[in-house]
Design a protein around this motif. Sequence first.
Motif, PDB file in Angstrom:
ATOM      1  N   TYR A 173       0.832  -1.212   0.000  1.00 45.69           N
ATOM      2  CA  TYR A 173       0.000   0.000   0.000  1.00 45.69           C
ATOM      3  C   TYR A 173       0.860   1.253   0.000  1.00 45.69           C
ATOM      4  O   TYR A 173       0.551   2.234  -0.704  1.00 45.69           O
ATOM      5  N   LEU A 174       1.945   1.229   0.759  1.00 41.07           N
ATOM      6  CA  LEU A 174       2.815   2.403   0.872  1.00 41.07           C
ATOM      7  C   LEU A 174       3.817   2.501  -0.287  1.00 41.07           C
ATOM      8  O   LEU A 174       4.772   3.250  -0.224  1.00 41.07           O
ATOM      9  N   SER A 175       3.534   1.759  -1.344  1.00 40.12           N
ATOM     10  CA  SER A 175       4.266   1.903  -2.613  1.00 40.12           C
ATOM     11  C   SER A 175       3.467   2.745  -3.609  1.00 40.12           C
ATOM     12  O   SER A 175       3.947   3.018  -4.709  1.00 40.12           O
ATOM     13  N   PHE A 176       2.258   3.107  -3.226  1.00 41.29           N
ATOM     14  CA  PHE A 176       1.432   4.080  -3.954  1.00 41.29           C
ATOM     15  C   PHE A 176       1.260   3.735  -5.438  1.00 41.29           C
ATOM     16  O   PHE A 176       1.424   4.575  -6.323  1.00 41.29           O
TER      17      PHE A 176
ATOM     18  N   GLN B 287       2.417   6.679   7.120  1.00 36.23           N
ATOM     19  CA  GLN B 287       2.179   7.089   5.736  1.00 36.23           C
ATOM     20  C   GLN B 287       2.819   8.452   5.443  1.00 36.23           C
ATOM     21  O   GLN B 287       3.451   8.631   4.398  1.00 36.23           O
ATOM     22  N   THR B 288       2.665   9.393   6.361  1.00 36.58           N
ATOM     23  CA  THR B 288       3.282  10.714   6.181  1.00 36.58           C
ATOM     24  C   THR B 288       4.798  10.595   6.097  1.00 36.58           C
ATOM     25  O   THR B 288       5.449  11.236   5.261  1.00 36.58           O
ATOM     26  N   TYR B 289       5.376   9.744   6.943  1.00 33.47           N
ATOM     27  CA  TYR B 289       6.823   9.519   6.932  1.00 33.47           C
ATOM     28  C   TYR B 289       7.281   9.000   5.571  1.00 33.47           C
ATOM     29  O   TYR B 289       8.268   9.489   5.005  1.00 33.47           O
ATOM     30  N   VAL B 290       6.576   8.011   5.033  1.00 31.18           N
ATOM     31  CA  VAL B 290       6.971   7.416   3.749  1.00 31.18           C
ATOM     32  C   VAL B 290       6.783   8.421   2.606  1.00 31.18           C
ATOM     33  O   VAL B 290       7.645   8.529   1.716  1.00 31.18           O
ATOM     34  N   GLU B 291       5.685   9.150   2.629  1.00 33.20           N
ATOM     35  CA  GLU B 291       5.460  10.172   1.595  1.00 33.20           C
ATOM     36  C   GLU B 291       6.592  11.203   1.591  1.00 33.20           C
ATOM     37  O   GLU B 291       7.094  11.578   0.517  1.00 33.20           O
ATOM     38  N   ASN B 292       7.003  11.654   2.764  1.00 35.43           N
ATOM     39  CA  ASN B 292       8.095  12.627   2.859  1.00 35.43           C
ATOM     40  C   ASN B 292       9.419  12.033   2.407  1.00 35.43           C
ATOM     41  O   ASN B 292      10.221  12.702   1.747  1.00 35.43           O
ATOM     42  N   LEU B 293       9.639  10.777   2.733  1.00 36.63           N
ATOM     43  CA  LEU B 293      10.855  10.082   2.318  1.00 36.63           C
ATOM     44  C   LEU B 293      10.935  10.001   0.795  1.00 36.63           C
ATOM     45  O   LEU B 293      11.987  10.276   0.192  1.00 36.63           O
ATOM     46  N   LEU B 294       9.818   9.670   0.166  1.00 33.27           N
ATOM     47  CA  LEU B 294       9.787   9.579  -1.297  1.00 33.27           C
ATOM     48  C   LEU B 294       9.974  10.943  -1.945  1.00 33.27           C
ATOM     49  O   LEU B 294      10.661  11.059  -2.971  1.00 33.27           O
ATOM     50  N   LEU B 295       9.387  11.971  -1.342  1.00 32.25           N
ATOM     51  CA  LEU B 295       9.583  13.330  -1.867  1.00 32.25           C
ATOM     52  C   LEU B 295      11.055  13.713  -1.851  1.00 32.25           C
ATOM     53  O   LEU B 295      11.573  14.273  -2.824  1.00 32.25           O
ATOM     54  N   MET B 296      11.740  13.380  -0.753  1.00 40.40           N
ATOM     55  CA  MET B 296      13.163  13.718  -0.646  1.00 40.40           C
ATOM     56  C   MET B 296      13.986  12.910  -1.642  1.00 40.40           C
ATOM     57  O   MET B 296      14.896  13.431  -2.290  1.00 40.40           O
ATOM     58  N   GLU B 297      13.675  11.610  -1.764  1.00 40.69           N
ATOM     59  CA  GLU B 297      14.438  10.745  -2.665  1.00 40.69           C
ATOM     60  C   GLU B 297      14.234  11.117  -4.128  1.00 40.69           C
ATOM     61  O   GLU B 297      15.120  10.929  -4.945  1.00 40.69           O
ATOM     62  N   ASN B 298      13.037  11.606  -4.455  1.00 43.84           N
ATOM     63  CA  ASN B 298      12.703  11.860  -5.861  1.00 43.84           C
ATOM     64  C   ASN B 298      13.002  13.281  -6.313  1.00 43.84           C
ATOM     65  O   ASN B 298      12.651  13.683  -7.421  1.00 43.84           O
TER      66      ASN B 298
END
Length: 198
Positions: free
Chosen positions: A8-11, A186-197
């Motif tokens: 799920y957290l792979s969006f 979920q917020t943590y993962v979303e922020n992590l992906l924003l930083m990585e991308n």
Amino acid sequence: MNHLAHAYLSFHQPELITGNLIADFVKGKKNLSTYEAGIQQGIRIHRAIDTFTDQHPVTGKAKVFFRPSCGLYSGVFTDLVYDHFLATDPDRFTNESLYSFARYVYNEITLREQLLPPAFLQMFQYMQQYNWLYNYHTTEGMSSAFRGVARRAKYLETDGAVVFAVFMEHYAALKECYQVFFPQLQTYVENLLLMENR
């Protein structure tokens, strides 16, 4: 063990889903580098999710319910519980959308199976055959999952039915743990992906 949460957290990004689900079967940086960038990112996200989950105080609170019956395996069963409450979360899934999501995940993994670790594929065969991702939403499915974990756990002497009884006894309190914890994850993962991308 929280396969549904990782998916799920792979969006709905196929390579992230793949990496997120195979991560426990990929050891070390050398093996990581054999995968394409998107799958590598999924593996990193999986590891970050596990660390965040294990260190979160609410997870610690949830583990307390299981510790008397299963000791060090309390984290494994807490992960399973989080998947149950995610599967039954009306803000995230209906029965129909959960079923569709599970089929989507299985199809994406199958498309890439030639690239994936044999040990993962062996587990994935059972995941797909018994539709684990979908069946986490029922107590019957969870009972089966608890028994399966207990069977495979090398150092667990407690019967899975006993640990499942703990889950049912503390169902409401464990649901509250999920409701506090999962939005933060979920917020943590979303922020992590924003930083990585970036």
